[in-house]
Design an enzyme around this catalytic site. Structure first.
Site, short mmCIF file in Angstrom:
data_model
loop_
_atom_site.label_atom_id
_atom_site.label_comp_id
_atom_site.label_asym_id
_atom_site.label_seq_id
_atom_site.Cartn_x
_atom_site.Cartn_y
_atom_site.Cartn_z
N LYS A 127 0.62 -0.57 0.34
CA LYS A 127 -0.10 -0.06 -0.20
C LYS A 127 0.61 1.18 0.08
O LYS A 127 2.00 1.42 0.43
CB LYS A 127 -1.16 0.58 1.65
CG LYS A 127 -1.95 1.04 1.13
CD LYS A 127 -3.21 0.42 -0.19
CE LYS A 127 -4.78 1.25 0.31
NZ LYS A 127 -5.56 0.59 -0.15
N ASP A 167 -7.14 4.21 -4.56
CA ASP A 167 -7.72 4.16 -3.67
C ASP A 167 -8.06 5.60 -2.80
O ASP A 167 -8.71 6.37 -4.24
CB ASP A 167 -6.61 3.86 -2.25
CG ASP A 167 -7.30 3.25 -1.14
OD1 ASP A 167 -8.05 1.90 -0.50
OD2 ASP A 167 -7.29 3.77 0.02
P1 NDP Z 1 -13.02 7.86 -2.52
O1 NDP Z 1 -12.04 9.14 -2.44
O2 NDP Z 1 -13.54 7.70 -4.16
O3 NDP Z 1 -14.25 7.99 -2.25
C1 NDP Z 1 -13.87 8.38 -0.01
C2 NDP Z 1 -15.37 8.69 -0.10
O4 NDP Z 1 -15.24 8.60 0.69
C3 NDP Z 1 -16.19 10.28 -0.31
O5 NDP Z 1 -17.39 10.41 -1.20
C4 NDP Z 1 -15.78 10.79 0.77
O6 NDP Z 1 -16.75 11.79 0.57
C5 NDP Z 1 -16.40 9.28 1.77
N1 NDP Z 1 -16.17 9.61 3.05
C6 NDP Z 1 -14.61 10.76 3.64
N2 NDP Z 1 -14.61 10.09 4.97
C7 NDP Z 1 -15.90 10.03 5.41
C8 NDP Z 1 -16.54 10.15 6.26
N3 NDP Z 1 -16.10 10.52 7.47
N4 NDP Z 1 -18.11 10.03 6.32
C9 NDP Z 1 -19.52 9.88 4.76
N5 NDP Z 1 -17.80 10.05 3.81
C10 NDP Z 1 -16.87 10.27 4.11
O7 NDP Z 1 -12.65 6.46 -2.30
P2 NDP Z 1 -12.46 4.78 -2.76
O8 NDP Z 1 -14.26 5.00 -2.61
O9 NDP Z 1 -11.57 4.38 -3.20
O10 NDP Z 1 -12.60 3.84 -0.06
C11 NDP Z 1 -13.28 3.96 -0.01
C12 NDP Z 1 -12.92 2.98 0.52
O11 NDP Z 1 -13.04 1.95 -0.37
C13 NDP Z 1 -11.44 2.87 1.50
O12 NDP Z 1 -11.92 2.23 2.30
C14 NDP Z 1 -10.79 2.48 0.41
O13 NDP Z 1 -9.58 1.39 1.47
C15 NDP Z 1 -11.20 1.02 0.01
N6 NDP Z 1 -11.34 0.72 -0.90
C16 NDP Z 1 -11.51 1.19 -1.76
C17 NDP Z 1 -11.31 0.45 -3.00
C18 NDP Z 1 -11.25 0.37 -5.16
O14 NDP Z 1 -11.28 0.27 -5.89
N7 NDP Z 1 -11.02 2.32 -4.43
C19 NDP Z 1 -10.71 -0.85 -3.72
C20 NDP Z 1 -10.83 -1.75 -2.03
C21 NDP Z 1 -11.42 -0.54 -0.48
P3 NDP Z 1 -16.31 13.11 -0.21
O15 NDP Z 1 -16.19 12.94 -1.34
O16 NDP Z 1 -16.86 14.18 0.12
O17 NDP Z 1 -14.57 13.67 0.18
O1 2IT Z 2 -8.06 -1.38 -1.13
C1 2IT Z 2 -7.41 -1.81 -1.93
O2 2IT Z 2 -7.92 -3.26 -1.76
C2 2IT Z 2 -7.61 -0.95 -3.35
N1 2IT Z 2 -7.56 0.02 -3.18
C3 2IT Z 2 -7.61 -1.53 -4.73
C4 2IT Z 2 -6.00 -2.24 -4.71
C5 2IT Z 2 -5.89 -2.22 -5.98
O3 2IT Z 2 -4.31 -2.22 -6.77
O4 2IT Z 2 -6.29 -2.74 -6.95
#
Ligand code: NDP
Ligand code: 2IT
Length: 447
Positions: A127, A167
């Site tokens: 990461k 992420d």
């Molecule tokens: P993004 O940056 O695309 O989105 C994060 C979202 O969460 C935004 O809408 C943000 O709000 C919101 N947010 C952040 N903090 C808060 C809070 N305290 N309360 C409510 N909403 C909040 O990130 P991702 O969607 O990529 O990632 C989200 C989660 O999923 C993380 O934990 C990440 O590690 C995990 N993840 C991501 C993967 C991926 O493929 N992207 C894969 C697996 C896990 P705002 O839009 O207003 O900033």
């Molecule tokens: O938490 C996760 O699994 C991710 N942010 C995606 C990682 C990846 O390599 O696609």
């Protein structure tokens, strides 16, 4: 946890990494739940497997200087944690958020090792990230930052060494800028990052993979554990970023009504279902906030406190924002409102207390490392397509994703039943992920 070997290791990590609360939380949860497996396998202690498993292979921190639009020099701190390469090259996303620190990077890298093992693909765990906040920055500022970040990172990564991705705060725009800089510095075109645009080697279906995969997992879990499905269920989703938006879209496609959705500005609630096309347009295309949605959809209610989302009555909760967003009080509110399933789209969104409360109350619980593995799984598909110089269709990718998410659920479920009871999916996911990593580490000797 009563096993002396595990207790000693946890005490040691606590001593050494006392300023890393998220990392300690993740380590505690994993060591606690793999105990029955460790009890059966004395060779793990003899070979120091767990001592090595909780220690990242390599941690890189670096300065990221860049120039803002006013000509002022800004400095951020960048990280890459190369946690475990037993089963494949390090693989995992890059988080850009002001809260990024070593503890968060290590917890995410540690979890990623087990998650990637669950996908069944040959990917190790890593990461990275930076305490840079892309929100409110111009495209040019984001580009200058990404170029500077990659100017250091490029020497540590590679298609067969370490493959970063998106992420929080890192989406297609950031991946594009980082990929461009890597290519320029190395003078080679390889699939060194995943989540790339479709015009330059990205996999169709990667953007939606985590959210869609979460719903495929949840549907299978409801099917096997409660003989029901997402059809007709009221769903709430936190976070309306990459994971949250596509989880909401797939939940709706599978017949659920998404009654509430949050972001950092608050949450929107609408009994008949949130207009997800509008929400997606505001969040994805315009980089706006849900407060803007509320001003356009007169039938919805807006609450400026996103934390109060967990008080909304629902059947299924999908936390897709960030770590520790559901605490014990939130879990109690969900249970007293009749929730039947909580599926983690974010990484470690439930505190240990909240998780235990949900398990004790026999809520169907989908732990992050299994339930959100769809994103990195399709990243793995992207790596394969890049190596083969091929691209698969959306149908091919989505079909493989659905099948493999269902397989992960079944593996976790069987493991939970074997070692404890079917509700203990946390144990099921941790043991299933761990045993493959441990086997590879044992086979490779002391390294
Ligand atoms: P993004 O940056 O695309 O989105 C994060 C979202 O969460 C935004 O809408 C943000 O709000 C919101 N947010 C952040 N903090 C808060 C809070 N305290 N309360 C409510 N909403 C909040 O990130 P991702 O969607 O990529 O990632 C989200 C989660 O999923 C993380 O934990 C990440 O590690 C995990 N993840 C991501 C993967 C991926 O493929 N992207 C894969 C697996 C896990 P705002 O839009 O207003 O900033
Ligand atoms: O938490 C996760 O699994 C991710 N942010 C995606 C990682 C990846 O390599 O696609």
């Amino acid at each position: 946890m009563t096993n002396k070997y595990l207790l000693n290791i946890y005490e040691n990590v606590k001593q050494k990494d006392k300023n890393e609360p998220e990392f300690l939380q993740a380590v505690y949860e994993v060591l606690n739940s793999i105990e029955p497996y460790v009890n059966e396998h004395p060779e793990l202690e003899k070979n120091g497997i767990i001592e090595r498993f909780v220690e990242p292979e390599r941690v890189i921190t670096f300065r990221v200087p860049w120039v803002d639009d006013n000509g002022k020099v800004q400095v951020n701190r960048g990280f890459r944690v190369q946690f475990n390469s037993a089963i494949g090259p390090y693989k995992g996303g890059i988080r850009l958020h002001p809260s990024v620190n070593l503890s968060i990077m290590k917890f995410l890298g540690f979890e990623q090792t087990l998650k990637n093992s669950l996908t069944g693909l040959p990917m190790g765990g890593g990461k990275g990230g930076c305490d840079f906040d892309p929100r409110g920055k111009s495209d040019l500022e984001v580009m200058r930052f990404c170029q500077s970040f990659m100017t250091e990172l490029f020497r540590h990564i590679g298609a067969d060494t370490d493959v970063p991705a998106g992420d929080i705060g890192t989406g297609a725009r950031e991946v594009g800028y980082m990929f461009g800089q890597y290519k320029r510095l190395k003078n080679e075109w390889t699939g060194v990052l995943t989540g790339k645009g479709l015009s330059y080697g990205g996999s169709i279906g990667r953007t939606s993979a985590t959210g869609f995969g979460l719903c495929y997992f949840t549907n299978k879990m409801l099917n096997i554990m409660k003989n029901t499905s997402l059809e007709g269920k009221k769903v709430i989703v936190s976070g309306s970023g990459n994971v949250g938006i596509y989880a909401a879209i797939k939940a709706k496609e599978l017949g659920a009504t998404v009654v509430a959705l949050s972001d950092i500005s608050g949450y929107v609630y609408k009994e008949s279902g949130i207009d997800l096309d509008l929400a997606r347009e505001i969040k994805e295309a315009k980089r706006g906030v849900l407060a803007d949605y509320a001003s356009l959809d007169k039938e919805c209610e807006f609450n400026p406190n996103p934390k109060l989302l967990w008080q909304v009555k629902c059947d299924v909760a999908l936390p897709c924002a960030t770590q520790n967003e559901i605490d014990l009080d939130d879990a109690k509110a969900l249970v007293s409102n009749g929730v039947i399933a909580v599926a983690e789209g974010a990484n470690m969104p439930c505190t240990l207390d909240a998780t235990n409360y949900l398990l004790e109350n026999k809520i169907c619980f989908a732990p992050a490392k299994a339930a959100n593995a769809g994103g990195v799984m399709v990243s793995g598909f992207e790596m394969s397509q890049n190596s083969m110089r091929l691209s698969w269709t959306f149908e091919e990718v989505d079909q493989k994703l659905k099948q493999q998410m269902e397989n992960i659920f079944m593996e976790v479920h069987e493991c939970a039943k074997h070692y404890d009871n079917m509700y203990n999916t946390v144990l099921g996911a941790n043991i299933s992920g761990f045993k493959k990593v441990a086997a590879a580490m044992l086979a490779q000797g002391v390294c």
